[in-house]
Design a protein around this motif. Structure first.
Motif, mmCIF file in Angstrom:
data_model
loop_
_atom_site.group_PDB
_atom_site.id
_atom_site.type_symbol
_atom_site.label_atom_id
_atom_site.label_comp_id
_atom_site.label_asym_id
_atom_site.label_seq_id
_atom_site.Cartn_x
_atom_site.Cartn_y
_atom_site.Cartn_z
ATOM 1 N N ALA A 159 0.844 -1.185 0.000
ATOM 2 C CA ALA A 159 0.000 0.000 0.000
ATOM 3 C C ALA A 159 0.883 1.239 0.000
ATOM 4 N N GLU A 160 0.504 2.234 -0.822
ATOM 5 C CA GLU A 160 1.196 3.529 -0.860
ATOM 6 C C GLU A 160 0.127 4.608 -0.877
ATOM 7 N N GLY A 161 -0.202 5.148 0.291
ATOM 8 C CA GLY A 161 -1.317 6.079 0.375
ATOM 9 C C GLY A 161 -2.592 5.316 0.041
ATOM 10 N N GLY A 162 -3.385 5.838 -0.888
ATOM 11 C CA GLY A 162 -4.582 5.128 -1.309
ATOM 12 C C GLY A 162 -4.333 4.147 -2.437
ATOM 13 N N SER A 163 -3.122 4.155 -2.991
ATOM 14 C CA SER A 163 -2.768 3.287 -4.115
ATOM 15 C C SER A 163 -2.011 2.061 -3.640
ATOM 16 N N HIS A 164 -1.674 1.197 -4.586
ATOM 17 C CA HIS A 164 -0.861 0.014 -4.293
ATOM 18 C C HIS A 164 0.274 -0.087 -5.307
ATOM 19 N N ARG A 165 1.475 -0.349 -4.814
ATOM 20 C CA ARG A 165 2.636 -0.583 -5.675
ATOM 21 C C ARG A 165 2.787 -2.094 -5.814
#
Length: 196
Positions: free
Chosen positions: A113-119
């Motif tokens: 998870a990266e903030g509201g996104s996903h890497r």
């Protein structure tokens, strides 16, 4: 041809071996009155031909070559599948030009998870890794994505919340196998370099 913009997530309703190939029936929300027999639909990035249809479902047949080159051989009843109907001349090109011809199967290395996104980081089978470049395009499970970084045979993509929620990519975990199609322009450029 496709654009890598998923328009439905279908579900495998049956899998059957035939005297020719493997047959899958796919449940969908598509208006099947507008889908002709013989139409091309992308299934997790694999272009397949509609051979039969009924109320809320259609059937496709898959050859041994396609089963060997993609994740379709792993599919069983209940599996969710990213679907996209073929692009028409004049359609918005929201992703990139996608042929529906899977080049290989990658393996998810990590999901963070990266903030509201996903890497998501994915290992690519060699020699496909040489066709992937930062800020270039790649198709993962039929979804057009921008490559963020490349380190040897691993590349990373960022999945915004919308993509995470409306495709099957939100189900990825380390070890997941994914269909990959490299950017068509990279493929042709590499072939030109080999033959020039």
């Amino acid at each position: 041809m496709f654009t890598g913009i998923v328009t439905d997530v279908g579900r495998v309703r049956s899998v059957r071996e035939t005297n020719r190939d493997r047959r899958y029936e796919i449940e969908t929300a598509f208006d099947l009155s507008t889908v002709d027999l013989g139409a091309s639909i992308s299934h997790a990035g694999v272009c397949l031909t509609v051979v039969e249809k009924g109320e809320g479902w259609f059937a496709v047949e898959v050859s041994g070559e396609t089963l060997a080159m993609s994740t379709l051989g792993d599919w069983s009843e209940g599996r969710r599948v990213n679907l996209e109907r073929a692009a028409r001349v004049g359609d918005e090109l929201g992703g990139h030009i996608v042929s529906g011809h899977v080049d290989g199967v990658g393996e998810v290395v990590s999901v963070e998870a990266e903030g509201g996104s996903h890497r998501v980081r994915i290992r690519v089978p060699r020699p496909l890794h040489r066709f992937i470049a930062p800020k270039g395009s790649i198709t993962v499970e039929g979804v057009s994505l921008t490559v963020n970084e490349v380190e040897d045979d691993v590349f990373g993509v960022n999945l915004i919340p919308h993509t995470w929620d409306v495709t099957t990519l939100g189900e990825l975990t380390p070890g997941s196998r994914v269909n990959l199609e490299i950017d068509m322009l990279a493929r042709y450029l590499a072939r030109w370099r080999e033959t020039a």
